[in-house]
Design a protein around this motif. Structure first.
Motif, PDB file in Angstrom:
ATOM      1  N   ARG A   5       0.899  -1.247  -0.220  1.00 51.69           N
ATOM      2  CA  ARG A   5       0.100  -0.019  -0.037  1.00 51.69           C
ATOM      3  C   ARG A   5       0.883   1.199  -0.073  1.00 51.69           C
ATOM      4  O   ARG A   5       2.056   1.251   0.421  1.00 51.69           O
ATOM      5  N   LYS A   6       0.325   2.303  -0.386  1.00 50.88           N
ATOM      6  CA  LYS A   6       0.997   3.674  -0.425  1.00 50.88           C
ATOM      7  C   LYS A   6       1.070   4.050   1.078  1.00 50.88           C
ATOM      8  O   LYS A   6       0.058   3.894   2.022  1.00 50.88           O
ATOM      9  N   ALA A   7       2.327   4.762   1.424  1.00 52.40           N
ATOM     10  CA  ALA A   7       2.325   5.054   2.905  1.00 52.40           C
ATOM     11  C   ALA A   7       1.819   6.147   2.954  1.00 52.40           C
ATOM     12  O   ALA A   7       1.234   7.073   2.102  1.00 52.40           O
ATOM     13  N   THR A   8       1.183   6.552   4.347  1.00 57.28           N
ATOM     14  CA  THR A   8       0.577   7.771   4.722  1.00 57.28           C
ATOM     15  C   THR A   8       1.383   8.664   5.627  1.00 57.28           C
ATOM     16  O   THR A   8       2.298   7.967   6.296  1.00 57.28           O
ATOM     17  N   GLU A   9       1.217   9.707   6.054  1.00 57.63           N
ATOM     18  CA  GLU A   9       1.862  10.658   7.136  1.00 57.63           C
ATOM     19  C   GLU A   9       1.832   9.746   8.204  1.00 57.63           C
ATOM     20  O   GLU A   9       2.956   9.706   8.897  1.00 57.63           O
ATOM     21  N   ASN A  10       0.915   9.144   8.736  1.00 57.50           N
ATOM     22  CA  ASN A  10       0.881   8.288   9.971  1.00 57.50           C
ATOM     23  C   ASN A  10       1.803   7.315   9.659  1.00 57.50           C
ATOM     24  O   ASN A  10       2.246   6.666  11.087  1.00 57.50           O
ATOM     25  N   ASP A  11       2.297   6.682   8.611  1.00 61.37           N
ATOM     26  CA  ASP A  11       3.385   5.621   8.876  1.00 61.37           C
ATOM     27  C   ASP A  11       4.735   6.221   8.714  1.00 61.37           C
ATOM     28  O   ASP A  11       5.665   5.199   8.776  1.00 61.37           O
ATOM     29  N   THR A  12       4.964   7.396   9.145  1.00 66.26           N
ATOM     30  CA  THR A  12       6.348   8.062   9.179  1.00 66.26           C
ATOM     31  C   THR A  12       7.304   7.263  10.132  1.00 66.26           C
ATOM     32  O   THR A  12       8.296   6.923   9.905  1.00 66.26           O
ATOM     33  N   PRO A  13       6.740   6.886  11.496  1.00 67.72           N
ATOM     34  CA  PRO A  13       7.528   6.087  12.523  1.00 67.72           C
ATOM     35  C   PRO A  13       7.779   4.812  11.781  1.00 67.72           C
ATOM     36  O   PRO A  13       8.931   4.020  12.230  1.00 67.72           O
ATOM     37  N   ILE A  14       7.067   4.371  11.114  1.00 74.14           N
ATOM     38  CA  ILE A  14       7.003   2.776  10.706  1.00 74.14           C
ATOM     39  C   ILE A  14       8.304   3.152   9.455  1.00 74.14           C
ATOM     40  O   ILE A  14       9.363   2.042   9.455  1.00 74.14           O
ATOM     41  N   ILE A  15       8.225   4.035   8.624  1.00 76.66           N
ATOM     42  CA  ILE A  15       9.318   4.255   7.692  1.00 76.66           C
ATOM     43  C   ILE A  15      10.583   4.505   8.358  1.00 76.66           C
ATOM     44  O   ILE A  15      11.873   3.938   7.789  1.00 76.66           O
ATOM     45  N   PHE A  16      10.678   5.349   9.348  1.00 75.52           N
ATOM     46  CA  PHE A  16      11.935   5.388  10.198  1.00 75.52           C
ATOM     47  C   PHE A  16      12.460   4.242  10.627  1.00 75.52           C
ATOM     48  O   PHE A  16      13.741   4.351  10.413  1.00 75.52           O
ATOM     49  N   ASP A  17      11.876   3.425  10.997  1.00 76.03           N
ATOM     50  CA  ASP A  17      11.960   1.974  11.800  1.00 76.03           C
ATOM     51  C   ASP A  17      12.681   1.243  10.792  1.00 76.03           C
ATOM     52  O   ASP A  17      13.598   0.532  11.039  1.00 76.03           O
ATOM     53  N   LEU A  18      12.213   1.024   9.621  1.00 73.87           N
ATOM     54  CA  LEU A  18      12.633   0.258   8.505  1.00 73.87           C
ATOM     55  C   LEU A  18      13.767   0.770   7.935  1.00 73.87           C
ATOM     56  O   LEU A  18      14.763   0.409   7.593  1.00 73.87           O
ATOM     57  N   ILE A  19      13.871   2.277   7.897  1.00 76.28           N
ATOM     58  CA  ILE A  19      15.107   2.880   7.550  1.00 76.28           C
ATOM     59  C   ILE A  19      16.407   2.463   8.154  1.00 76.28           C
ATOM     60  O   ILE A  19      17.575   2.073   8.020  1.00 76.28           O
ATOM     61  N   LYS A  20      16.088   2.492   9.567  1.00 77.81           N
ATOM     62  CA  LYS A  20      17.229   2.144  10.514  1.00 77.81           C
ATOM     63  C   LYS A  20      17.515   0.596  10.480  1.00 77.81           C
ATOM     64  O   LYS A  20      18.506   0.350  10.558  1.00 77.81           O
ATOM     65  N   LYS A  21      16.721  -0.325  10.242  1.00 74.61           N
ATOM     66  CA  LYS A  21      16.928  -1.776   9.784  1.00 74.61           C
ATOM     67  C   LYS A  21      17.585  -1.812   8.656  1.00 74.61           C
ATOM     68  O   LYS A  21      18.636  -2.766   8.596  1.00 74.61           O
ATOM     69  N   LEU A  22      17.394  -1.007   7.652  1.00 76.23           N
ATOM     70  CA  LEU A  22      18.079  -1.157   6.402  1.00 76.23           C
ATOM     71  C   LEU A  22      19.541  -0.775   6.778  1.00 76.23           C
ATOM     72  O   LEU A  22      20.719  -1.373   6.214  1.00 76.23           O
ATOM     73  N   ALA A  23      19.760   0.336   7.293  1.00 76.67           N
ATOM     74  CA  ALA A  23      21.022   0.701   7.863  1.00 76.67           C
ATOM     75  C   ALA A  23      21.863  -0.106   8.363  1.00 76.67           C
ATOM     76  O   ALA A  23      23.058  -0.400   8.287  1.00 76.67           O
ATOM     77  N   VAL A  24      21.323  -0.997   9.311  1.00 71.21           N
ATOM     78  CA  VAL A  24      22.111  -1.972  10.109  1.00 71.21           C
ATOM     79  C   VAL A  24      22.392  -3.150   8.992  1.00 71.21           C
ATOM     80  O   VAL A  24      23.617  -3.688   9.212  1.00 71.21           O
ATOM     81  N   TYR A  25      21.591  -3.449   8.261  1.00 67.68           N
ATOM     82  CA  TYR A  25      21.957  -4.552   7.297  1.00 67.68           C
ATOM     83  C   TYR A  25      22.833  -3.957   6.339  1.00 67.68           C
ATOM     84  O   TYR A  25      23.667  -4.580   6.237  1.00 67.68           O
ATOM     85  N   GLU A  26      22.946  -2.913   6.027  1.00 71.68           N
ATOM     86  CA  GLU A  26      23.872  -2.105   4.907  1.00 71.68           C
ATOM     87  C   GLU A  26      25.340  -1.754   5.833  1.00 71.68           C
ATOM     88  O   GLU A  26      26.169  -1.242   5.115  1.00 71.68           O
ATOM     89  N   LYS A  27      25.439  -2.187   7.089  1.00 68.32           N
ATOM     90  CA  LYS A  27      26.453  -1.689   7.975  1.00 68.32           C
ATOM     91  C   LYS A  27      26.624  -0.194   7.921  1.00 68.32           C
ATOM     92  O   LYS A  27      27.810   0.438   7.876  1.00 68.32           O
ATOM     93  N   LEU A  28      25.531   0.624   7.993  1.00 74.53           N
ATOM     94  CA  LEU A  28      25.721   2.092   7.843  1.00 74.53           C
ATOM     95  C   LEU A  28      24.831   2.817   8.723  1.00 74.53           C
ATOM     96  O   LEU A  28      24.423   3.799   8.827  1.00 74.53           O
ATOM     97  N   GLU A  29      24.848   2.002   9.965  1.00 74.57           N
ATOM     98  CA  GLU A  29      23.812   2.471  11.025  1.00 74.57           C
ATOM     99  C   GLU A  29      24.224   4.091  11.514  1.00 74.57           C
ATOM    100  O   GLU A  29      23.336   4.611  12.110  1.00 74.57           O
ATOM    101  N   ASN A  30      25.332   4.281  11.301  1.00 73.83           N
ATOM    102  CA  ASN A  30      25.752   5.446  11.781  1.00 73.83           C
ATOM    103  C   ASN A  30      25.503   6.530  10.728  1.00 73.83           C
ATOM    104  O   ASN A  30      25.658   7.781  11.389  1.00 73.83           O
ATOM    105  N   ASP A  31      25.133   6.351   9.944  1.00 74.41           N
ATOM    106  CA  ASP A  31      24.827   7.327   8.722  1.00 74.41           C
ATOM    107  C   ASP A  31      23.380   7.981   8.732  1.00 74.41           C
ATOM    108  O   ASP A  31      22.951   8.877   7.857  1.00 74.41           O
TER     109      ASP A  31
END
Length: 157
Positions: A5-31
């Motif tokens: 589904r298309k994300a809505t403004e209310n999904d922003t915390p979810i998006i942020f959480d998934l971005i942090k998980k992606l950063a961990v996977y990519e070994k870029l969490e400090n970025d």
């Protein structure tokens, strides 16, 4: 049950959480220096990007963040996929492929000339996955980047 589904403004915390998980996977969490508030403003108020959320049984398990660019050679818009991520425990179920298919449908509907993304050189599983879908690496191209300081320095010259 799986859906995209298309994300809505209310999904922003979810998006942020998934971005942090992606950063961990990519070994870029400090970025990761952004915040929920900054993402909300830039994605939903300024419309700089769009996000698709992948859900299994109504629980977010992945996302795709993309934006439109333009090809001067093709003379058409394109989609640039900034990030694609599916949580490791949900991989192998076709969710990543489904997100890419949904983006390809969007690109086709918008008459885009290209659908592009970058992948880290060490990420062999993703590279093989993309090749299996018919994507071709652009080996003759090198990505250049100016960070915030570089932009400021260049703008001040």
């Amino acid at each position: 049950m799986f859906k995209i589904r298309k994300a809505t403004e209310n999904d922003t915390p979810i998006i942020f959480d998934l971005i942090k998980k992606l950063a961990v996977y990519e070994k870029l969490e400090n970025d990761v220096i952004t915040s929920v508030e900054e993402l909300k403003e830039n994605i939903f108020s300024n419309n700089f990007a769009k996000v698709l959320i992948a859900e299994e049984d109504e629980n977010p398990v992945g996302f795709a963040l993309y934006f439109y660019n333009f090809s001067t050679f093709v003379g058409k818009p394109g989609i640039y996929l900034e990030d694609l991520f599916v949580e490791p425990e949900h991989r192998g179920k076709g969710y990543g492929k489904s997100l890419l298919i949904e983006l390809a449908k969007i690109a086709a509907a918008k008459n885009c000339g290209r659908f592009e993304w970058s992948v880290l050189d060490w990420n062999t599983p993703s590279i093989e996955f993309y090749k299996a879908l018919g994507a071709k690496p652009m080996e003759e191209w090198t990505v250049f980047r100016l960070d915030k300081k570089g932009i400021s320095d260049l703008a001040g010259k």
